[in-house]
Design a protein around this motif. Structure first.
Motif, mmCIF file in Angstrom:
data_model
loop_
_atom_site.group_PDB
_atom_site.id
_atom_site.type_symbol
_atom_site.label_atom_id
_atom_site.label_comp_id
_atom_site.label_asym_id
_atom_site.label_seq_id
_atom_site.Cartn_x
_atom_site.Cartn_y
_atom_site.Cartn_z
ATOM 1 N N SER A 186 9.640 8.481 -1.608
ATOM 2 C CA SER A 186 8.303 8.281 -2.174
ATOM 3 C C SER A 186 7.364 7.640 -1.161
ATOM 4 C CB SER A 186 8.389 7.408 -3.429
ATOM 5 O OG SER A 186 9.179 8.025 -4.418
ATOM 6 N N VAL A 187 7.857 6.615 -0.476
ATOM 7 C CA VAL A 187 7.027 5.896 0.501
ATOM 8 C C VAL A 187 6.672 6.794 1.679
ATOM 9 C CG1 VAL A 187 6.986 3.969 2.132
ATOM 10 C CG2 VAL A 187 7.937 3.643 -0.159
ATOM 11 N N ILE A 188 7.690 7.449 2.257
ATOM 12 C CA ILE A 188 7.448 8.307 3.419
ATOM 13 C C ILE A 188 6.612 9.526 3.027
ATOM 14 C CG2 ILE A 188 8.538 9.743 5.183
ATOM 15 C CD1 ILE A 188 10.925 7.868 5.112
ATOM 16 N N GLY A 189 6.953 10.134 1.880
ATOM 17 C CA GLY A 189 6.199 11.307 1.426
ATOM 18 C C GLY A 189 4.747 10.987 1.164
ATOM 19 N N ALA A 190 4.493 9.826 0.558
ATOM 20 C CA ALA A 190 3.104 9.425 0.297
ATOM 21 C C ALA A 190 2.346 9.251 1.609
ATOM 22 C CB ALA A 190 3.081 8.131 -0.507
ATOM 23 N N PHE A 191 2.993 8.640 2.593
ATOM 24 C CA PHE A 191 2.343 8.447 3.899
ATOM 25 C C PHE A 191 2.063 9.789 4.579
ATOM 26 C CE2 PHE A 191 2.690 8.018 8.535
ATOM 27 C CZ PHE A 191 1.623 7.167 8.772
ATOM 28 N N ILE A 192 2.982 10.736 4.430
ATOM 29 C CA ILE A 192 2.808 12.043 5.070
ATOM 30 C C ILE A 192 1.643 12.820 4.449
ATOM 31 C CG2 ILE A 192 3.859 14.331 5.363
ATOM 32 C CD1 ILE A 192 6.550 12.930 5.704
ATOM 33 N N TYR A 193 1.537 12.778 3.112
ATOM 34 C CA TYR A 193 0.598 13.675 2.442
ATOM 35 C C TYR A 193 -0.701 13.023 2.008
ATOM 36 C CZ TYR A 193 4.420 17.017 2.356
ATOM 37 O OH TYR A 193 5.414 17.874 2.729
ATOM 38 N N TYR A 194 -0.682 11.745 1.625
ATOM 39 C CA TYR A 194 -1.900 11.133 1.095
ATOM 40 C C TYR A 194 -2.881 10.808 2.223
ATOM 41 C CZ TYR A 194 0.093 10.589 -3.596
ATOM 42 O OH TYR A 194 0.623 10.821 -4.842
ATOM 43 N N GLN A 195 -4.137 10.619 1.834
ATOM 44 C CA GLN A 195 -5.199 10.455 2.831
ATOM 45 C C GLN A 195 -5.179 9.101 3.517
ATOM 46 O OE1 GLN A 195 -8.587 13.647 1.521
ATOM 47 N NE2 GLN A 195 -9.033 11.495 1.177
ATOM 48 N N TYR A 196 -4.533 8.092 2.928
ATOM 49 C CA TYR A 196 -4.444 6.815 3.638
ATOM 50 C C TYR A 196 -3.417 6.892 4.769
ATOM 51 C CZ TYR A 196 -0.163 5.799 0.981
ATOM 52 O OH TYR A 196 1.093 5.836 0.439
ATOM 53 N N GLY A 197 -2.624 7.992 4.787
ATOM 54 C CA GLY A 197 -1.652 8.219 5.859
ATOM 55 C C GLY A 197 -2.086 9.386 6.723
ATOM 56 N N LEU A 198 -1.196 10.361 6.871
ATOM 57 C CA LEU A 198 -1.481 11.513 7.727
ATOM 58 C C LEU A 198 -2.336 12.574 7.030
ATOM 59 C CD1 LEU A 198 2.073 11.969 9.321
ATOM 60 C CD2 LEU A 198 0.114 10.701 10.238
ATOM 61 N N GLY A 199 -2.350 12.564 5.704
ATOM 62 C CA GLY A 199 -3.177 13.513 4.961
ATOM 63 C C GLY A 199 -2.805 14.972 5.189
ATOM 64 N N LEU A 200 -1.509 15.254 5.336
ATOM 65 C CA LEU A 200 -1.081 16.616 5.667
ATOM 66 C C LEU A 200 -1.148 17.590 4.495
ATOM 67 C CD1 LEU A 200 1.982 16.075 8.061
ATOM 68 C CD2 LEU A 200 -0.407 16.501 8.622
ATOM 69 N N PHE A 201 -1.493 17.099 3.306
ATOM 70 C CA PHE A 201 -1.589 18.017 2.171
ATOM 71 C C PHE A 201 -2.634 19.107 2.429
ATOM 72 C CE2 PHE A 201 -5.159 15.277 1.325
ATOM 73 C CZ PHE A 201 -6.079 16.084 0.656
ATOM 74 N N LYS A 202 -3.569 18.844 3.340
ATOM 75 C CA LYS A 202 -4.618 19.817 3.651
ATOM 76 C C LYS A 202 -4.088 20.982 4.491
ATOM 77 C CE LYS A 202 -8.074 16.104 3.957
ATOM 78 N NZ LYS A 202 -9.032 15.431 4.868
ATOM 79 N N TYR A 203 -2.982 20.748 5.179
ATOM 80 C CA TYR A 203 -2.544 21.722 6.185
ATOM 81 C C TYR A 203 -1.173 22.329 5.915
ATOM 82 C CZ TYR A 203 -6.014 18.695 8.410
ATOM 83 O OH TYR A 203 -7.128 17.953 8.660
ATOM 84 N N THR A 204 -0.344 21.690 5.092
ATOM 85 C CA THR A 204 1.030 22.157 4.902
ATOM 86 C C THR A 204 1.157 23.009 3.651
ATOM 87 O OG1 THR A 204 1.511 20.053 3.818
ATOM 88 C CG2 THR A 204 2.101 20.233 6.132
ATOM 89 N N GLY A 205 1.639 24.229 3.828
ATOM 90 C CA GLY A 205 1.928 25.085 2.688
ATOM 91 C C GLY A 205 3.360 24.885 2.230
ATOM 92 N N ALA A 206 3.855 25.816 1.410
ATOM 93 C CA ALA A 206 5.195 25.674 0.836
ATOM 94 C C ALA A 206 6.280 25.652 1.913
ATOM 95 C CB ALA A 206 5.447 26.817 -0.149
ATOM 96 N N THR A 207 6.150 26.514 2.930
ATOM 97 C CA THR A 207 7.176 26.599 3.975
ATOM 98 C C THR A 207 7.269 25.307 4.768
ATOM 99 O OG1 THR A 207 6.813 28.984 4.186
ATOM 100 C CG2 THR A 207 7.972 27.886 5.985
ATOM 101 N N TYR A 208 6.129 24.772 5.196
ATOM 102 C CA TYR A 208 6.140 23.526 5.965
ATOM 103 C C TYR A 208 6.623 22.360 5.118
ATOM 104 C CZ TYR A 208 3.792 25.600 9.997
ATOM 105 O OH TYR A 208 3.501 26.365 11.093
#
Length: 250
Positions: A186-208
């Motif tokens: 939860s902690v690492i995933g939130a940092f990877i995807y949420y905007q206070y972290g890396l915000g990768l939800f904008k760029y990663t599709g299902a495969t990534y």
């Protein structure tokens, strides 16, 4: 008790009431209101905003969603079934348990297939939304449990085969630290995807996302294997154990 709860008695009560009251229109789901408000902080770049928002709005959204989707009945039912499985030692490898899990696998498939088909085509059968919503909760709940039984029985049978046992046994450290891994994900995933972290939800599709998940799992497995070489439990498991058996006695 588990069977009664699994049958979703509250949803059936609502469904029967709707059948006898054709003019009844249920109120909108409360969870939708809170999920709508979550956008206020999900666009923020501040971790504090996320933490406060999730503790207030997010927690309420999750709680009401669980109530509206039958999880308040399903969760304790699964807990009691798991307790019974443990008491009867059905995860111990022997001939009797092997026969049991083969039956579970067969029956759960026979249940899952028609339930899944019914769940998929339910909107084509029932046009009234109030009825559809209640039956969808019931059928989806049963379908999910049946599929869970397919997965569990499959894994148990694979684990009992000696050739696969050695390979699957390497996953034991991960299971022993399930609470730590759950929170860590939860902690690492939130940092990877949420905007206070890396915000990768904008760029990663299902495969990534799948590749990220697999990579995180491998890293956690390596960490668990290393940790348990010198510790009896995971860090959060140890804290939970101490809190469970907390005593004021010397």
């Amino acid at each position: 008790m588990a069977v009664i709860l699994m049958l979703q008695p509250l949803e059936w009560t609502k469904y029967v009431y709707i059948l006898f009251h054709p003019d009844y229109i249920p109120a909108p789901n409360t969870s939708d209101f809170y999920f709508g408000k979550m956008g206020l902080y999900l666009n923020s770049n501040s971790f504090i905003d996320y933490a406060i928002g999730n503790l207030q709005i997010g927690k309420m959204a999750a709680m009401f969603w669980s109530w509206e989707n039958g999880r308040f009945f399903q969760a304790p039912a699964l807990f009691m079934l798991g307790m019974l499985v443990g008491r009867k030692q059905l995860f111990v490898i022997n001939t009797a348990t092997s026969r049991f899990w083969k039956k579970v696998f067969l029956y759960s498939i026979l249940l899952f297939v028609p339930l899944f088909i019914l769940k998929t085509h339910l909107p084509d059968i029932i046009s009234r939304k109030a009825e559809l919503d209640r039956l969808s909760v019931i059928i989806t709940s049963w379908s999910n449990v049946a599929f869970m039984a397919v997965l569990v029985s499959s894994f148990v049978q694979l684990y009992q085969k000696m050739k696969l046992n050695r390979l699957l046994s390497k996953l034991v450290p991960f299971g022993k630290m399930s609470l730590t891994n759950y929170i860590m994900q939860s902690v690492i995933g939130a940092f990877i995807y949420y905007q206070y972290g890396l915000g990768l939800f904008k760029y990663t599709g299902a495969t990534y996302c799948l590749l990220i998940g697999i990579s995180l799992f491998i890293l956690q497995l390596l960490f668990c294997t290393w940790w348990l070489k010198t510790h009896k439990q995971g860090p959060l498991e140890s804290i939970w154990h101490k809190a469970t058996w907390f005593s004021f006695r010397k």
